[in-house]
Motif scaffolding. Structure first.
Motif, short mmCIF file in Angstrom:
data_model
loop_
_atom_site.label_atom_id
_atom_site.label_comp_id
_atom_site.label_asym_id
_atom_site.label_seq_id
_atom_site.Cartn_x
_atom_site.Cartn_y
_atom_site.Cartn_z
N SER A 20 0.82 -1.22 0.00
CA SER A 20 0.00 0.00 0.00
C SER A 20 0.86 1.27 0.00
N GLN A 21 2.11 1.14 0.39
CA GLN A 21 3.00 2.31 0.50
C GLN A 21 4.12 2.31 -0.54
N ALA A 22 4.25 1.24 -1.31
CA ALA A 22 5.41 1.06 -2.19
C ALA A 22 5.63 2.22 -3.14
N GLU A 23 4.55 2.79 -3.66
CA GLU A 23 4.72 3.87 -4.64
C GLU A 23 5.36 5.12 -4.03
N PHE A 24 5.34 5.23 -2.70
CA PHE A 24 5.91 6.40 -2.03
C PHE A 24 7.34 6.17 -1.56
N LEU A 25 7.81 4.93 -1.62
CA LEU A 25 9.14 4.57 -1.14
C LEU A 25 10.19 4.77 -2.23
N PRO A 26 11.45 4.98 -1.82
CA PRO A 26 12.53 5.09 -2.82
C PRO A 26 12.63 3.81 -3.66
N ASP A 28 15.15 2.33 -4.98
CA ASP A 28 16.24 1.41 -4.65
C ASP A 28 16.00 0.64 -3.36
N MET A 29 14.92 0.94 -2.67
CA MET A 29 14.57 0.20 -1.46
C MET A 29 13.77 -1.06 -1.79
N LYS A 30 13.13 -1.06 -2.95
CA LYS A 30 12.20 -2.14 -3.29
C LYS A 30 12.87 -3.52 -3.38
N PRO A 31 14.07 -3.64 -3.99
CA PRO A 31 14.73 -4.95 -3.99
C PRO A 31 15.05 -5.44 -2.58
N LEU A 32 15.32 -4.52 -1.66
CA LEU A 32 15.60 -4.90 -0.28
C LEU A 32 14.35 -5.50 0.38
N PHE A 33 13.19 -4.94 0.04
CA PHE A 33 11.95 -5.51 0.56
C PHE A 33 11.70 -6.89 -0.03
N GLN A 35 13.91 -9.08 -0.85
CA GLN A 35 14.78 -9.99 -0.09
C GLN A 35 14.21 -10.22 1.30
N PHE A 36 13.72 -9.15 1.92
CA PHE A 36 13.15 -9.23 3.26
C PHE A 36 11.99 -10.22 3.30
N PHE A 37 11.10 -10.12 2.33
CA PHE A 37 9.92 -10.98 2.32
C PHE A 37 10.25 -12.43 1.97
N ALA A 38 11.44 -12.68 1.45
CA ALA A 38 11.85 -14.04 1.12
C ALA A 38 12.30 -14.82 2.36
N GLY A 39 12.53 -14.09 3.47
CA GLY A 39 13.05 -14.75 4.67
C GLY A 39 12.05 -14.75 5.81
N GLU A 40 12.47 -15.37 6.90
CA GLU A 40 11.70 -15.39 8.14
C GLU A 40 12.31 -14.38 9.09
N HIS A 41 11.47 -13.66 9.83
CA HIS A 41 11.99 -12.63 10.71
C HIS A 41 11.33 -12.66 12.08
N ARG A 70 16.21 4.33 8.72
CA ARG A 70 15.98 3.16 9.57
C ARG A 70 15.65 1.92 8.72
N LEU A 71 14.83 2.11 7.69
CA LEU A 71 14.48 0.99 6.82
C LEU A 71 15.70 0.44 6.10
N TYR A 72 16.55 1.34 5.57
CA TYR A 72 17.78 0.86 4.90
C TYR A 72 18.64 0.07 5.88
N LEU A 73 18.74 0.57 7.11
CA LEU A 73 19.53 -0.11 8.12
C LEU A 73 18.95 -1.49 8.42
N VAL A 74 17.67 -1.54 8.70
CA VAL A 74 17.01 -2.80 9.05
C VAL A 74 17.03 -3.77 7.88
N LEU A 75 16.66 -3.31 6.70
CA LEU A 75 16.59 -4.19 5.53
C LEU A 75 17.98 -4.66 5.12
#
Length: 79
Positions: A20-26, A28-33, A35-41, A70-75
């Motif tokens: 719902s927020q992807a269109e507002f995000l940078p 270059d952050m999208k590939p990080l997401f 990868q994030f969704f491919a794992g368990e957290h 913060r998102l770049y750091l976490v991701l």
């Protein structure tokens, strides 16, 4: 900063919030997401990412920049 939330958010909740927020995000952050969704957290991490995304589109530019850092750091840590 971000309010404490007593709800635990599932990976599906986080993914839905991201979509719902992807269109507002940078771009270059999208590939990080992806990868994030491919794992368990941890629940703590899922909750943090959810709240960083929550109402992102309504945040001021300064607040978005703070959340982006913060998102770049976490991701970046979860590869």
């Amino acid at each position: 900063m971000l309010g404490e939330c007593k709800l635990n958010h599932s990976q599906e909740d986080v993914k839905s919030k991201y979509e719902s927020q992807a269109e507002f995000l940078p771009e270059d952050m999208k590939p990080l997401f992806n990868q994030f969704f491919a794992g368990e957290h941890s629940q703590e991490l899922l909750n943090e990412v959810f709240h960083l995304l929550k109402k992102y589109d309504l945040a001021t530019a300064d607040e978005q920049n703070t959340r982006n850092e913060r998102l770049y750091l976490v991701l970046g840590m979860v590869q």
